[in-house]
Design an enzyme around this catalytic site. Structure first.
Site, PDB file in Angstrom:
ATOM      1  N   PHE A  16       2.608   9.537-117.044  1.00 41.23           N
ATOM      2  CA  PHE A  16       3.423   9.579-115.818  1.00 41.23           C
ATOM      3  C   PHE A  16       4.336   8.358-115.714  1.00 41.23           C
ATOM      4  O   PHE A  16       5.491   8.467-115.295  1.00 41.23           O
ATOM      5  CB  PHE A  16       2.537   9.603-114.568  1.00 41.23           C
ATOM      6  CG  PHE A  16       1.624  10.787-114.429  1.00 41.23           C
ATOM      7  CD1 PHE A  16       1.811  11.947-115.174  1.00 41.23           C
ATOM      8  CD2 PHE A  16       0.559  10.747-113.525  1.00 41.23           C
ATOM      9  CE1 PHE A  16       0.952  13.038-115.025  1.00 41.23           C
ATOM     10  CE2 PHE A  16      -0.292  11.835-113.370  1.00 41.23           C
ATOM     11  CZ  PHE A  16      -0.104  12.980-114.127  1.00 41.23           C
ATOM     12  N   ARG A  36      -0.727  -2.858-120.542  1.00 43.01           N
ATOM     13  CA  ARG A  36      -1.323  -3.794-121.490  1.00 43.01           C
ATOM     14  C   ARG A  36      -0.612  -3.739-122.837  1.00 43.01           C
ATOM     15  O   ARG A  36      -0.434  -4.754-123.492  1.00 43.01           O
ATOM     16  CB  ARG A  36      -2.815  -3.471-121.668  1.00 43.01           C
ATOM     17  CG  ARG A  36      -3.652  -3.760-120.444  1.00 43.01           C
ATOM     18  CD  ARG A  36      -5.005  -3.106-120.539  1.00 43.01           C
ATOM     19  NE  ARG A  36      -4.866  -1.669-120.741  1.00 43.01           N
ATOM     20  CZ  ARG A  36      -5.875  -0.826-120.858  1.00 43.01           C
ATOM     21  NH1 ARG A  36      -7.109  -1.267-120.816  1.00 43.01           N
ATOM     22  NH2 ARG A  36      -5.650   0.453-121.023  1.00 43.01           N
ATOM     23  N   VAL A  59      -4.044  -4.966-115.243  1.00 45.16           N
ATOM     24  CA  VAL A  59      -4.101  -5.038-113.769  1.00 45.16           C
ATOM     25  C   VAL A  59      -5.500  -5.365-113.246  1.00 45.16           C
ATOM     26  O   VAL A  59      -5.658  -5.691-112.077  1.00 45.16           O
ATOM     27  CB  VAL A  59      -3.587  -3.737-113.092  1.00 45.16           C
ATOM     28  CG1 VAL A  59      -2.117  -3.495-113.413  1.00 45.16           C
ATOM     29  CG2 VAL A  59      -4.442  -2.528-113.441  1.00 45.16           C
ATOM     30  N   SER A 138      -5.164  11.523-106.990  1.00 46.49           N
ATOM     31  CA  SER A 138      -5.506  12.701-107.799  1.00 46.49           C
ATOM     32  C   SER A 138      -6.111  13.751-106.875  1.00 46.49           C
ATOM     33  O   SER A 138      -6.725  13.403-105.853  1.00 46.49           O
ATOM     34  CB  SER A 138      -6.534  12.313-108.867  1.00 46.49           C
ATOM     35  OG  SER A 138      -7.163  13.461-109.408  1.00 46.49           O
ATOM     36  N   TYR A 151     -14.877   8.733-111.083  1.00 42.16           N
ATOM     37  CA  TYR A 151     -13.409   8.877-111.166  1.00 42.16           C
ATOM     38  C   TYR A 151     -12.860   9.437-109.849  1.00 42.16           C
ATOM     39  O   TYR A 151     -11.963   8.860-109.226  1.00 42.16           O
ATOM     40  CB  TYR A 151     -13.008   9.769-112.341  1.00 42.16           C
ATOM     41  CG  TYR A 151     -11.509  10.010-112.345  1.00 42.16           C
ATOM     42  CD1 TYR A 151     -10.625   8.964-112.630  1.00 42.16           C
ATOM     43  CD2 TYR A 151     -10.963  11.252-112.012  1.00 42.16           C
ATOM     44  CE1 TYR A 151      -9.245   9.159-112.581  1.00 42.16           C
ATOM     45  CE2 TYR A 151      -9.601  11.457-111.971  1.00 42.16           C
ATOM     46  CZ  TYR A 151      -8.741  10.402-112.258  1.00 42.16           C
ATOM     47  OH  TYR A 151      -7.372  10.595-112.201  1.00 42.16           O
TER      48      TYR A 151
HETATM   49  P1  NDP Z   1      -2.047   7.933-119.465  1.00 40.72           P
HETATM   50  O1  NDP Z   1      -3.346   7.631-120.126  1.00 40.72           O
HETATM   51  O2  NDP Z   1      -1.028   8.710-120.191  1.00 40.72           O
HETATM   52  O3  NDP Z   1      -1.380   6.562-118.951  1.00 40.72           O
HETATM   53  C1  NDP Z   1      -2.142   5.601-118.280  1.00 40.72           C
HETATM   54  C2  NDP Z   1      -1.333   4.327-118.145  1.00 40.72           C
HETATM   55  O4  NDP Z   1      -2.118   3.359-117.439  1.00 40.72           O
HETATM   56  C3  NDP Z   1      -0.973   3.730-119.490  1.00 40.72           C
HETATM   57  O5  NDP Z   1       0.358   3.273-119.447  1.00 40.72           O
HETATM   58  C4  NDP Z   1      -1.909   2.541-119.624  1.00 40.72           C
HETATM   59  O6  NDP Z   1      -1.266   1.521-120.349  1.00 40.72           O
HETATM   60  C5  NDP Z   1      -2.060   2.140-118.157  1.00 40.72           C
HETATM   61  N1  NDP Z   1      -3.274   1.355-117.908  1.00 40.72           N
HETATM   62  C6  NDP Z   1      -4.570   1.737-118.028  1.00 40.72           C
HETATM   63  N2  NDP Z   1      -5.393   0.721-117.765  1.00 40.72           N
HETATM   64  C7  NDP Z   1      -4.595  -0.349-117.460  1.00 40.72           C
HETATM   65  C8  NDP Z   1      -4.845  -1.683-117.108  1.00 40.72           C
HETATM   66  N3  NDP Z   1      -6.092  -2.167-117.019  1.00 40.72           N
HETATM   67  N4  NDP Z   1      -3.791  -2.518-116.877  1.00 40.72           N
HETATM   68  C9  NDP Z   1      -2.531  -2.049-116.974  1.00 40.72           C
HETATM   69  N5  NDP Z   1      -2.216  -0.792-117.306  1.00 40.72           N
HETATM   70  C10 NDP Z   1      -3.258   0.050-117.547  1.00 40.72           C
HETATM   71  O7  NDP Z   1      -2.437   8.660-118.081  1.00 40.72           O
HETATM   72  P2  NDP Z   1      -1.546   9.382-116.962  1.00 40.72           P
HETATM   73  O8  NDP Z   1      -0.137   8.992-117.079  1.00 40.72           O
HETATM   74  O9  NDP Z   1      -1.910  10.809-116.967  1.00 40.72           O
HETATM   75  O10 NDP Z   1      -2.213   8.730-115.671  1.00 40.72           O
HETATM   76  C11 NDP Z   1      -1.504   7.892-114.788  1.00 40.72           C
HETATM   77  C12 NDP Z   1      -2.198   7.919-113.449  1.00 40.72           C
HETATM   78  O11 NDP Z   1      -2.255   9.263-112.960  1.00 40.72           O
HETATM   79  C13 NDP Z   1      -3.663   7.437-113.478  1.00 40.72           C
HETATM   80  O12 NDP Z   1      -3.887   6.681-112.312  1.00 40.72           O
HETATM   81  C14 NDP Z   1      -4.456   8.725-113.447  1.00 40.72           C
HETATM   82  O13 NDP Z   1      -5.719   8.562-112.864  1.00 40.72           O
HETATM   83  C15 NDP Z   1      -3.568   9.596-112.585  1.00 40.72           C
HETATM   84  N6  NDP Z   1      -3.742  11.031-112.742  1.00 40.72           N
HETATM   85  C16 NDP Z   1      -3.662  11.631-113.964  1.00 40.72           C
HETATM   86  C17 NDP Z   1      -3.811  13.005-114.064  1.00 40.72           C
HETATM   87  C18 NDP Z   1      -3.789  13.712-115.375  1.00 40.72           C
HETATM   88  O14 NDP Z   1      -4.352  14.841-115.459  1.00 40.72           O
HETATM   89  N7  NDP Z   1      -3.163  13.187-116.403  1.00 40.72           N
HETATM   90  C19 NDP Z   1      -3.988  13.844-112.870  1.00 40.72           C
HETATM   91  C20 NDP Z   1      -4.090  13.097-111.649  1.00 40.72           C
HETATM   92  C21 NDP Z   1      -3.940  11.748-111.594  1.00 40.72           C
HETATM   93  P3  NDP Z   1      -1.969   0.528-121.387  1.00 40.72           P
HETATM   94  O15 NDP Z   1      -3.085   1.278-122.043  1.00 40.72           O
HETATM   95  O16 NDP Z   1      -0.841   0.166-122.317  1.00 40.72           O
HETATM   96  O17 NDP Z   1      -2.407  -0.619-120.540  1.00 40.72           O
HETATM   97  C1  8X3 Z   2      -7.111  14.116-112.976  1.00 37.70           C
HETATM   98  C2  8X3 Z   2      -6.894  15.490-112.435  1.00 37.70           C
HETATM   99  O1  8X3 Z   2      -7.973  17.764-112.160  1.00 37.70           O
HETATM  100  O2  8X3 Z   2      -8.622  16.418-114.084  1.00 37.70           O
HETATM  101  O3  8X3 Z   2      -6.960  13.196-111.965  1.00 37.70           O
HETATM  102  O4  8X3 Z   2      -9.366  15.781-111.892  1.00 37.70           O
HETATM  103  S1  8X3 Z   2      -8.282  16.420-112.655  1.00 37.70           S
END
Ligand code: NDP
Ligand code: 8X3
Length: 252
Positions: A16, A36, A59, A138, A151
């Protein structure tokens, strides 16, 4: 797009966050990209045709987050929009089998990391009398399912924290939005399934999940609203995902 803003996105190295950086760069906003994996941010920044500042930052590290804000170059220092997107799910076992280190990391990242970044961004927004915090929650915040345990609970925190921020910020002209996506195809599930590619492919088999761009467009739409409009909560679901009924544990 009416105005050009300075927008800080956490978790901009994938999913995202990366898609959002691309959409917002097209609209001409200045971007601060945080994750990171700095090398990924460098590559992304090289592809964006807008002013970009990148910062490798975990973070969950409170001091590192303070440094990130303390060291913003002057032209990026006034953050108009914060997209609190960095987050993760780790593991999908039911609670009795879950790994406590995974639970710690989800709390540290999805709750505490989001808190640290928000607390750094807010004072300058309230001083300037404008700003927007977009939190990525989420549907798991309110949709219980097997294996979601901590989660989903971290995302319930994000939902209530967003609303409590709205209450705290009343009268300050600073807006707060919580976006709650359903299941999307990103690296999220690779992380959740700990690199198990088969589990990843099986999960997405036979239905159409959201794509990262769907959430990026939603974020851009929230940013585009006039100053007097606050979008409080947005649920974005894939058409193929919806509520199941309450589970019955039939004995026979
Ligand atoms: P991705 O795994 O594709 O991306 C996650 C991002 O978070 C990466 O850029 C990663 O970067 C960063 N990240 C993780 N831990 C840290 C940290 N400690 N410090 C800084 N950056 C961090 O996941 P999504 O894009 O799908 O998820 C983004 C958000 O959306 C999350 O909060 C997730 O919970 C939420 N979400 C996702 C859904 C899904 O189905 N995909 C649905 C609903 C919500 P790096 O590893 O380089 O640090
Ligand atoms: C992730 C979306 O549907 O896998 O936040 O819980 S779901």
């Amino acid at each position: 797009m009416n105005k050009q803003f300075t927008i800080l996105i956490t978790g901009a190295s994938a999913g995202f966050g990366e898609a959002t950086a691309r959409v917002l760069a097209e609209a001409g906003h200045k971007l601060v990209l945080v994750a990171r994996r700095k090398e990924r941010l460098e590559k992304l920044a090289g592809e964006l045709k807008t002013k970009v500042h990148i910062a490798g930052c975990d973070v969950t590290d409170r001091k590192a987050v303070e440094r990130l804000f303390g060291e913003l170059p002057p032209e990026f220092a006034d953050i108009d929009v914060l997209v609190n997107n960095a987050g993760l799910a780790l593991g999908s076992q039911p609670a009795p089998d879950a790994n406590l280190d995974d639970w710690d990391r989800m709390v540290d990242t999805n709750i505490k990391g989001l808190m640290y970044v928000t607390r750094q961004a807010l004072p300058r927004m309230t001083e300037r009398g404008s700003g927007l915090i977009i939190n990525i929650g989420s549907v798991s915040a309110f949709l219980p399912y097997r294996g979601s345990n901590v989660y989903g609970a971290t995302k319930a925190f994000v939902r209530q924290f967003s609303r409590n921020l709205r209450a705290d910020l009343s009268g300050t002209e600073v807006k707060v939005t919580n976006i709650e996506p359903g299941a999307a195809r990103t690296e999220f599930s690779e992380v959740r399934f700990k690199g198990n590619r088969q589990q990843f492919e099986d999960y997405y088999q036979g239905w159409q999940p959201l794509e990262a761009e769907d959430i990026a467009r939603t974020i851009a739409w929230v940013i585009d609203q006039p100053a007097h409009v606050n979008i409080d909560n947005v649920e974005v679901w894939p058409l193929d995902q919806t509520y199941g009924g309450a589970a019955l544990n039939k004995k026979q």
